[in-house]
Design an enzyme around this catalytic site. Structure first.
Site, PDB file in Angstrom:
ATOM      1  N   TYR A 172      -7.484  99.436  51.959  1.00 45.38           N
ATOM      2  CA  TYR A 172      -8.566  98.478  51.795  1.00 45.38           C
ATOM      3  C   TYR A 172      -8.978  98.425  50.330  1.00 45.38           C
ATOM      4  O   TYR A 172      -8.390  99.085  49.482  1.00 45.38           O
ATOM      5  CB  TYR A 172      -9.708  98.820  52.753  1.00 45.38           C
ATOM      6  CG  TYR A 172      -9.255  98.757  54.202  1.00 45.38           C
ATOM      7  CD1 TYR A 172      -8.553  97.650  54.681  1.00 45.38           C
ATOM      8  CD2 TYR A 172      -9.462  99.813  55.077  1.00 45.38           C
ATOM      9  CE1 TYR A 172      -8.101  97.589  55.993  1.00 45.38           C
ATOM     10  CE2 TYR A 172      -9.010  99.763  56.395  1.00 45.38           C
ATOM     11  CZ  TYR A 172      -8.328  98.648  56.841  1.00 45.38           C
ATOM     12  OH  TYR A 172      -7.875  98.600  58.137  1.00 45.38           O
TER      13      TYR A 172
ATOM     14  N   CYS B  50     -12.589 101.421  64.252  1.00 41.55           N
ATOM     15  CA  CYS B  50     -12.936 100.016  64.457  1.00 41.55           C
ATOM     16  C   CYS B  50     -12.810  99.640  65.928  1.00 41.55           C
ATOM     17  O   CYS B  50     -11.840  99.999  66.594  1.00 41.55           O
ATOM     18  CB  CYS B  50     -12.044  99.127  63.610  1.00 41.55           C
ATOM     19  SG  CYS B  50     -12.368  99.252  61.840  1.00 41.55           S
TER      20      CYS B  50
ATOM     21  N   LEU C 170      -4.325 113.560  64.245  1.00 43.47           N
ATOM     22  CA  LEU C 170      -3.633 114.284  65.307  1.00 43.47           C
ATOM     23  C   LEU C 170      -4.127 115.729  65.448  1.00 43.47           C
ATOM     24  O   LEU C 170      -3.340 116.667  65.535  1.00 43.47           O
ATOM     25  CB  LEU C 170      -2.117 114.236  65.106  1.00 43.47           C
ATOM     26  CG  LEU C 170      -1.454 112.885  65.425  1.00 43.47           C
ATOM     27  CD1 LEU C 170       0.049 112.953  65.215  1.00 43.47           C
ATOM     28  CD2 LEU C 170      -1.758 112.460  66.863  1.00 43.47           C
TER      29      LEU C 170
ATOM     30  N   SER D 233     -14.848 110.370  63.864  1.00 41.24           N
ATOM     31  CA  SER D 233     -14.334 109.594  62.750  1.00 41.24           C
ATOM     32  C   SER D 233     -14.574 108.099  62.979  1.00 41.24           C
ATOM     33  O   SER D 233     -14.605 107.638  64.123  1.00 41.24           O
ATOM     34  CB  SER D 233     -12.824 109.860  62.623  1.00 41.24           C
ATOM     35  OG  SER D 233     -12.338 109.425  61.386  1.00 41.24           O
TER      36      SER D 233
END
Length: 354
Positions: A181, A25, A300, A22
């Site tokens: 975002y 950043c 998770l 995934s």
């Protein structure tokens, strides 16, 4: 064979298994340029056996960065360093993917390990933008409300970034419309108070993401996969919700989007999210069941049997691994051992194979 280790064909791309790294950043770039950190970070996870390696959010414009240290793809000069990474990923038998993003009102912050606070202009920050002049919370400045021309500039920036991504060797493209975002800010009636054609009704609030998809499809080959990451819910009453996510996913499917990457939250500050093992998997399951589109589960997912069960129960088609891959870049290789699955390892590492 365990389903985790079956291949999945999406358009012209074959994923060798169901593991996806995934986007995460790293806040380690300068002026948007990828460097050796990004090569080793992404490359090691390709060595670790995941089928698809998606880069961290790459800003489509400088002001779309979360921090001054985000990866960028707003200029042609960024291509060369990214191409070095995509070539290495492919040498490991994995597929290189990229996530394109604009941070909107959550841009211009310091790195998380320095507090993650809003970065003032006098300290190197910049004016943020959003659908409306509504701050993320009391510690963030009011964003500038985008004009119609400003919205078109953002859409154009996504198109240009997609063209650069193709030149850099990426084979899967993901549009970031989650986590509070810019594109998510337009989706949610809490952050989008507009009264024009980009606000108010569901049809108006989803307009920018639909126009962004169409713009990217002008330059992104039809035979290469296109994903969209969404936050399936804002986790608050009156916000973006699962029913709207299902409706959006149905529409995106008809537009040629191949997969919905199902995350949640991030748009409303101080929300209490019931975090637990696989807590976002139900969103993936419901969107998949209601729309028929491929979905990715994230959040998770930390052990092999858990991931296998998600696939067997048809709750998702791909397993997106984030923090677990930070703890263990070789999670897919070790998952194969756990499930007694015989897969190829990098020849350099075969002497450690059980």
């Amino acid at each position: 064979m365990n389903k985790l280790f079956t291949a999945l064909d999406i358009k012209s791309i074959r994923l060798k298994n169901r593991f996806v790294i995934s986007p995460m950043c790293q806040y380690s770039a300068a002026d948007g340029f990828a460097n050796d950190w990004h090569l080793v970070h992404l490359g090691s996870r390709a060595v670790g056996g995941a089928a698809l390696i998606i880069s961290e959010a790459c800003a489509v414009v400088p002001e779309g960065r979360i921090t001054p240290y985000d990866l960028g793809i707003w200029k042609d000069e960024h291509i060369v360093n990214l191409k070095r990474i995509t070539a290495f990923i492919e040498l490991q038998g994995s597929v290189p993917g990229i996530q394109l993003a604009h941070a909107g009102r959550k841009a211009s912050c310091v790195q998380p390990w320095k507090g993650g606070n809003s970065l003032l202009e006098e300290a190197g920050g910049w004016e943020t933008v959003g659908p409306s002049a509504v701050a993320f919370n009391e510690d963030y400045p009011l964003p500038h409300s985008l004009s119609i021309d400003g919205i078109q500039d953002v859409i154009d920036a996504f198109r240009f970034a997609a063209k650069r991504a193709l030149a850099a060797g990426f084979k899967v493209l993901e549009i970031h419309a989650a986590h509070g975002y810019l594109l998510h800010e337009f989706l949610s009636p809490i952050s989008n108070l507009r009264s024009d054609s980009y606000g108010g009704s569901f049809e108006n609030r989803i307009r920018i993401i639909c126009e962004t998809v169409k713009a990217i499809q002008e330059v992104w080959p039809a035979e290469l996969p296109l994903f969209v990451r969404i936050s399936a819910t804002d986790w608050v009453a009156g916000g973006w919700n699962l029913d709207e996510s299902i409706s959006l996913s149905k529409l995106l499917s008809t537009m040629g989007v191949d997969l919905i990457d199902c995350s949640s939250g991030g748009n409303i500050s101080h929300v209490r999210i019931p975090v637990s093992a696989g807590y976002q998997v139900p969103f993936s399951k419901k969107i998949k069941a209601a729309t028929g589109i491929l979905t990715g589960a994230v959040g998770l997912i930390t052990d092999a049997q858990q991931a296998e069960t998600i696939l067997l129960n048809e709750e998702a088609d791909l397993i997106f691994i984030a923090r677990e891959s930070l703890r263990n870049p070789y999670f897919p290789l070790q998952a194969a051992n756990t499930l007694k699955e015989m897969i190829d390892w990098p020849v350099q590492y075969e002497r450690a194979k059980k």
